[in-house]
Write an enzyme that holds these catalytic residues in place. Structure first.
Site, PDB file in Angstrom:
ATOM      1  N   LYS A 212       0.835  -1.197   0.000  1.00 52.72           N
ATOM      2  CA  LYS A 212       0.000   0.000   0.000  1.00 52.72           C
ATOM      3  C   LYS A 212       0.875   1.253   0.000  1.00 52.72           C
ATOM      4  O   LYS A 212       2.011   1.238   0.499  1.00 52.72           O
ATOM      5  CB  LYS A 212      -0.877   0.045   1.269  1.00 52.72           C
ATOM      6  CG  LYS A 212      -1.962  -0.995   1.364  1.00 52.72           C
ATOM      7  CD  LYS A 212      -2.702  -0.831   2.690  1.00 52.72           C
ATOM      8  CE  LYS A 212      -3.796  -1.861   2.869  1.00 52.72           C
ATOM      9  NZ  LYS A 212      -4.912  -1.660   1.938  1.00 52.72           N
ATOM     10  N   ARG A 286     -10.430 -11.271   1.803  1.00 54.09           N
ATOM     11  CA  ARG A 286     -11.359 -12.259   1.235  1.00 54.09           C
ATOM     12  C   ARG A 286     -10.760 -13.669   1.281  1.00 54.09           C
ATOM     13  O   ARG A 286     -11.495 -14.648   1.286  1.00 54.09           O
ATOM     14  CB  ARG A 286     -11.725 -11.858  -0.194  1.00 54.09           C
ATOM     15  CG  ARG A 286     -10.596 -11.836  -1.180  1.00 54.09           C
ATOM     16  CD  ARG A 286     -10.913 -11.005  -2.420  1.00 54.09           C
ATOM     17  NE  ARG A 286     -10.965  -9.585  -2.113  1.00 54.09           N
ATOM     18  CZ  ARG A 286     -11.308  -8.644  -2.987  1.00 54.09           C
ATOM     19  NH1 ARG A 286     -11.633  -8.982  -4.237  1.00 54.09           N
ATOM     20  NH2 ARG A 286     -11.329  -7.377  -2.646  1.00 54.09           N
TER      21      ARG A 286
END
Length: 435
Positions: A212, A286
């Site tokens: 990130k 996920r």
């Protein structure tokens, strides 16, 4: 809201006047309006160096619902997180609620349980990630289970590897702090229904090798807010003694870049056997959720609800105060949105478009963890999770990425930092199934 010196007109030295907005044309004042007003007042008082001391709440509380709303808002507004502050002084706040409702005491007691749950979620989210690695969160769950009588099982990295939990082991392999899967259960002898809650617990999310930007990383201690809300809701459910069986799963890992981290294009085998090509290691939530969702269905629940800070796209779609609700059943989606509203939380129903599934096709595995195009990222993440739900199982997905952490100024009973979003909704769902 205005703070005034009483000048001896009443015994209290300070009076806080809080506006409730236009008076309703008919019926009582909305409960959440009362909660926000009480919360705003307590925030202004508890922020004083000497604390709030004894506070008498004179907001409308003529019914048990109003009494609960005022008590809840006050407790949430009085929240403060000072674990890391030096020179802090002990502050105490005594709340006195003026109400003519015959069962105001019971209502205030329920409000206390809910507020303690929300504030636990806030504490966990606000804790520095170095002080809350996966093992620490599992240990916290162990302690809460001991205090409340919840049953608990914790799978460590070895058990996860041997059990085939490829999502958790894959995400966690880049960190020096190995992953955990925590299973909590509340049972009641009169229960006829079972609900399963699954929470995302990424204790810190660097993005892994798909790193990130620095500006997107400084609040990623909040990426375990879903697991925190499940843990806190389980504590509240046990305290309330709800006549429903509830199983809570915390899928806990730390997503870090290192020489052992998973790589883009790696293929993981999720618990149950389905394979996933990892195209982006920053779409890690996920992966751990897939493991836990498959495992949760083995408990034979009447409903599975997962809650996760899953996508930045949630903020783009719904902002920072509204969480998304997706489901494989229209009635379930409507029921969860209704439960959130009844709990005083704001959510919005969102679809799971079938056409997005083709974007998750992989050339080498059963499914890819991200779609080939950027649009509808929140929805495609929901579509990904749906792939791990068996036919006939009722399931709802809550994306709380924005509402879980307030980066702006405090408002109402919501502080800066961890908010506890979703915790009350989970408790409310359990209450509905207990009925």
């Amino acid at each position: 809201m205005h703070t005034l010196a009483s000048l001896g007109a009443v015994k209290a030295p300070v009076v806080v006047a809080v506006g409730l907005g236009p008076a309703p044309a008919e019926g009582p004042v909305d409960s959440d309006v009362l909660s926000r007003a009480a919360g705003a007042a307590l925030r202004s008082l508890t922020s004083r160096p000497e604390g709030a001391g004894r506070v008498v709440l004179a907001l409308p509380a003529q019914t048990s619902a109003e009494a609960e709303a005022v008590a809840l808002g006050a407790r949430l507004g009085a929240y403060g997180f000072d674990r890391y502050r030096t020179g802090k002084t002990e502050k105490t706040t005594e709340l006195v609620l003026a109400s003519s409702a015959s069962d105001a005491g019971d209502a205030a007691g329920r409000a206390a349980v809910l507020a303690e749950a929300v504030n636990l979620t806030r504490d966990l989210v606000n804790t520095a990630p170095a002080d809350l690695v996966p093992e620490d969160l599992a240990d916290t769950a162990q302690e809460i289970a001991r205090q409340t009588g919840l049953q608990i099982e914790v799978l460590d990295e070895r058990a996860l590897s041997e059990g085939g939990y490829g999502g958790l082991t894959g995400v966690g392999q880049g960190s020096a702090n190995p992953p955990r899967l925590v299973r909590l259960s509340h049972t009641h002898p009169e229960a006829t229904r079972t609900v399963a809650f699954v929470g995302k617990g990424i204790t810190f999310d660097s993005g892994g090798l798909s790193l990130k930007p620095a500006g997107s990383m400084d609040w990623m201690k909040s990426d375990m807010a879903g697991a925190a809300s499940v843990l806190a809701a389980m504590r509240a459910i046990a305290a309330l003694g709800l006549k429903v069986n509830v199983v809570g799963y915390l899928a806990v890992a730390e997503n870090m870049p290192s020489g052992t981290a998973q790589r883009p294009s790696d293929v993981l085998t999720i618990y149950g056997g389905k394979t996933v090509e990892v195209l982006n290691t920053d779409a890690e939530g996920r992966l751990v959720m897939a493991d836990a969702l498959v495992r949760a269905q083995e408990d034979g629940p009447d409903l599975v609800v997962d809650i996760a800070t899953l996508t930045g796209a949630q903020l783009v779609a719904l902002g920072t105060r509204v969480f998304a609700v997706m489901s494989n059943d229209d009635d379930v989606r409507a029921d969860v949105v209704s439960a959130a509203g009844a709990a005083g939380e704001t959510s919005w129903p969102m679809p799971l478009p079938e056409e997005l599934r083709s974007g998750l096709d992989s050339s080498v595995a059963d499914i890819a963890n991200v779609a080939g195009e950027r649009w509808g990222g929140m929805l495609s993440a929901g579509v990904f999770l749906k792939e791990f739900i068996e036919d006939g199982v009722k399931w709802a997905h809550l994306d709380i990425a924005g509402p879980s952490f307030n980066q702006g100024g405090p408002h109402g009973y919501t502080p800066k930092g961890g908010t506890g979003a979703g915790t009350r909704t989970l408790v409310r769902i359990a209450e509905e199934y207990a009925r």
